[in-house]
Design a protein around this motif. Structure first.
Motif, mmCIF file in Angstrom:
data_model
loop_
_atom_site.group_PDB
_atom_site.id
_atom_site.type_symbol
_atom_site.label_atom_id
_atom_site.label_comp_id
_atom_site.label_asym_id
_atom_site.label_seq_id
_atom_site.Cartn_x
_atom_site.Cartn_y
_atom_site.Cartn_z
ATOM 1 N N LEU A 1 2.053 -1.973 10.532
ATOM 2 C CA LEU A 1 1.251 -0.731 10.229
ATOM 3 C C LEU A 1 1.466 0.176 9.175
ATOM 4 N N PRO A 2 2.904 0.590 8.675
ATOM 5 C CA PRO A 2 3.201 1.416 7.637
ATOM 6 C C PRO A 2 2.848 1.030 6.214
ATOM 7 N N SER A 3 2.952 -0.460 6.140
ATOM 8 C CA SER A 3 2.582 -1.180 4.803
ATOM 9 C C SER A 3 1.036 -1.055 4.784
ATOM 10 N N GLU A 4 0.411 -1.318 5.913
ATOM 11 C CA GLU A 4 -1.157 -1.702 5.914
ATOM 12 C C GLU A 4 -1.710 -0.246 5.693
ATOM 13 N N LEU A 5 -1.148 0.941 6.121
ATOM 14 C CA LEU A 5 -1.386 2.263 5.681
ATOM 15 C C LEU A 5 -1.522 2.459 4.232
ATOM 16 N N ARG A 6 -0.502 1.767 3.498
ATOM 17 C CA ARG A 6 -0.358 2.143 2.052
ATOM 18 C C ARG A 6 -1.426 1.087 1.327
ATOM 19 N N GLY A 7 -1.927 0.259 2.119
ATOM 20 C CA GLY A 7 -2.891 -0.716 1.434
ATOM 21 C C GLY A 7 -2.324 -1.848 0.765
ATOM 22 N N GLU A 8 -1.161 -2.095 1.263
ATOM 23 C CA GLU A 8 -0.540 -3.553 1.120
ATOM 24 C C GLU A 8 -1.354 -4.744 1.243
ATOM 25 N N ARG A 9 -1.549 -5.639 0.452
ATOM 26 C CA ARG A 9 -2.195 -6.765 0.801
ATOM 27 C C ARG A 9 -1.641 -7.669 1.704
ATOM 28 N N SER A 10 -0.391 -7.799 1.255
ATOM 29 C CA SER A 10 0.781 -8.959 2.252
ATOM 30 C C SER A 10 1.410 -8.284 3.568
ATOM 31 N N ALA A 11 0.882 -7.108 3.808
ATOM 32 C CA ALA A 11 1.300 -6.534 4.865
ATOM 33 C C ALA A 11 1.466 -7.316 6.239
ATOM 34 N N GLY A 12 0.739 -8.387 6.468
ATOM 35 C CA GLY A 12 0.866 -9.176 7.785
ATOM 36 C C GLY A 12 1.809 -10.128 7.390
#
Length: 245
Positions: free
Chosen positions: A109-120
């Motif tokens: 979630l924190p990485s996804e909120l930053r728009g990180e493409r590789s968050a998953g």
């Protein structure tokens, strides 16, 4: 070794019906990147108050704080939030997992909120590192207390790793933990302690821990004891001459 955290002459006061109450009294400290600091003391000694100030969650009444080379006491809340998103992770004894999200979704979630493409993918990697690769799609209610805390640790380190790499910089992040083993039994607490320090060494992350656990404090490079809002003693090995308090 660069300084990751520095505080000078911190005071923190709150208003009460009987007048101002001093929670922190003239606190100064300095910690190099990659090192670990334990803060101990009785309830009400100011440990959690100090942790919140060092992490930029609140502002001191007086004094200055530098985090990753930036003076957070000169920032507004929006600027502090941006810095926290970039290089700060948190682990709390109550886990703070979102019940409607799976372990994988909580970590990413924190990485996804930053728009990180590789968050998953990054979330899966850190869950594997904390021994929960087989629990990716389980919800918090389906996990034990020890497993939930390991998810919280994976989330914190994953967020720091993503933020540290987002600007091309080489400086690692800093993890703040408030009683990370406080809700766990001795067996799971020992696992979490080992995990924290293994990831600390692997990622060169700086650790700042508030704890009542002597076994956890003894694993840290620096141990500060607090009484009534003041640092009353410190212990550090000889190779940490850069640290001061």
């Amino acid at each position: 070794m660069p300084t990751m955290l520095k505080a000078e002459n911190l005071y923190h006061r709150v208003a009460t019906s009987e007048g101002p109450l001093t929670l922190l009294n003239d606190i100064s400290l300095q910690l190099p990147q990659g090192q670990s600091l334990a803060i101990t003391g009785a309830s009400g000694s100011g440990k959690s108050t100090l942790l919140g100030l060092l992490a930029g969650l609140d502002r001191p009444s007086e004094g200055k704080i530098w985090l990753a080379g930036e003076e957070i006491t000169a920032m507004d809340e929006e600027q502090r939030a941006a810095l926290r998103a970039r290089c700060v992770g948190f682990v709390f004894q109550t886990f703070q997992l979102l019940p409607g999200l799976t372990a994988r979704e909580n970590v990413m979630l924190p990485s996804e909120l930053r728009g990180e493409r590789s968050a998953g993918k990054r979330a899966e990697e850190f869950l594997e590192r904390v021994g929960l690769g087989h629990r990716l799609h389980h919800y918090p209610r389906q996990l034990s207390g020890g497993e939930q805390q390991r998810v919280a640790i994976a989330r914190a380190f994953c967020s720091i790793a993503a933020g540290a790499g987002s600007d091309g910089g080489s400086q690692s992040g800093i993890l703040f933990a408030d009683e990370p083993t406080g809700s766990l039994d001795a067996h799971n607490g020992e696992k979490v302690i080992d995990l924290l320090f293994n990831l600390n060494q692997e990622t060169n992350t700086t650790l700042v821990l508030v704890t009542h656990e002597h076994r956890l404090a003894e694993r840290c490079g620096v141990h500060l004891r607090m009484t009534a809002g003041e640092i009353t003693s410190q212990e550090l090995p000889g190779n940490l001459s850069e640290v001061s308090a």
